[in-house]
Design an enzyme around this catalytic site. Structure first.
Site, short mmCIF file in Angstrom:
data_model
loop_
_atom_site.label_atom_id
_atom_site.label_comp_id
_atom_site.label_asym_id
_atom_site.label_seq_id
_atom_site.Cartn_x
_atom_site.Cartn_y
_atom_site.Cartn_z
N TYR A 126 5.75 -3.11 1.74
CA TYR A 126 6.05 -1.78 1.20
C TYR A 126 6.64 -0.89 2.30
O TYR A 126 7.69 -0.26 2.11
CB TYR A 126 4.80 -1.14 0.62
CG TYR A 126 5.06 0.21 -0.02
CD1 TYR A 126 5.59 0.29 -1.30
CD2 TYR A 126 4.79 1.40 0.66
CE1 TYR A 126 5.85 1.52 -1.89
CE2 TYR A 126 5.04 2.62 0.09
CZ TYR A 126 5.57 2.69 -1.19
OH TYR A 126 5.82 3.91 -1.76
N SER B 172 8.89 6.92 1.91
CA SER B 172 7.45 7.10 2.03
C SER B 172 7.12 7.44 3.48
O SER B 172 7.91 7.14 4.39
CB SER B 172 6.73 5.80 1.63
OG SER B 172 5.38 5.82 2.02
#
Length: 270
Positions: free
Chosen positions: A187, A174
């Site tokens: 995350y 990401s």
């Protein structure tokens, strides 16, 4: 880490594909024919579309996820398109033991006799909150599903992948993994760890000519996870998973044999 999300791949890898070429990859029909590819998180979002795409280009797709009804729906879509018959592998990565993953490796070997690729796609978002206030149980859950279980599954399946003619392991990163961002908590940290994992696997297998590890950063994409992270964002302003599939095909195809240890941003300006 030595990876770059925007520069061409290192020419020492003898690769014919730059990051730009991976992003804009145009796949030949049946370019994945004869390959068996496992997709985690295959029931929804990018995982679902990747599974359908791999099947469309000739692969036998193994659908791994925790919700059987969603996997069955993807299975039916693949059957309807007349592609190679897929397989459903129900597994909850939060709860699955390493022994169960090793049994999965033996099952794949006995039923298919090969495994040519893994798309490690399954992940959860967790909380968007300062680390100071982050719930520790949620933190542990996010790190386990996104990182530890991904490592466990990859390690358990490596014997099959090492026997493949050209084994490809693709991890999902990401933008907040490549460049950690405030409030993204577990995350972001899990995705940063995923990039490190891919880098270390690459270094440790540098003399294994038939095995490669890479990361994809899909960028902002129209998925439920994105909607939860950015509730005020118009989904119509985002690319769909279908729009970015060229990169996913490229890293599973033999065209990317020389691409190793890369983090490929499919939307580098995101």
């Amino acid at each position: 880490m030595s990876n770059s999300t925007s520069s061409p791949v290192n020419q020492n890898n003898n690769s014919s594909l730059s990051h730009e070429q991976i992003r804009n990859f145009v796949a030949a029909d049946n370019c994945l024919a004869g390959k068996v590819i496992l997709v985690t998180g295959a029931g929804a979002g990018i995982g679902r579309v990747a599974a359908l795409t791999y099947a469309r280009f000739g692969a036998t797709v193994l659908l791994l996820g925790r919700t059987l009804s969603k996997l069955e729906a993807v299975y039916d879509e693949i059957e309807t398109m007349g592609a190679q018959q897929p397989a459903i592998l129900p597994m909850d990565l939060e709860k699955a033991s390493y022994d169960e993953m090793q049994k999965l490796e033996r099952l794949i070997d006995s039923e298919f006799g090969q495994l040519d690729g893994i798309l490690n796609n399954a992940a959860i978002l967790g909380n968007l909150t300062p680390l100071e206030m982050y719930d520790v149980d949620t933190f542990a859950k996010v790190m386990h599903i996104n990182c530890t279980a991904t490592f466990m599954l990859t390690q358990a399946l490596l014997p099959l992948l090492k026997d493949a003619k050209n084994g490809s392991i693709v991890f999902t990163s990401s933008s907040v993994g490549t460049h950690p961002r405030a409030f993204w908590g577990a995350y972001a940290l899990s995705k940063q760890a995923i990039e490190g994992m891919s880098d270390i696997f690459t270094q440790e297998t540098k003399n294994t000519t038939n095995l490669r590890f890479n990361c994809i950063n899909p960028g902002g994409t129209r998925t439920n996870m994105r909607a939860h992270a950015f509730p005020g964002e118009s989904p119509m302003s985002l690319k769909t998973p279908e729009d970015i599939m060229g990169g996913y095909i490229a890293l599973m195809s033999d065209e990317s044999i020389g691409v190793r240890g890369q983090v490929v941003a499919l939307q580098p300006k995101d």
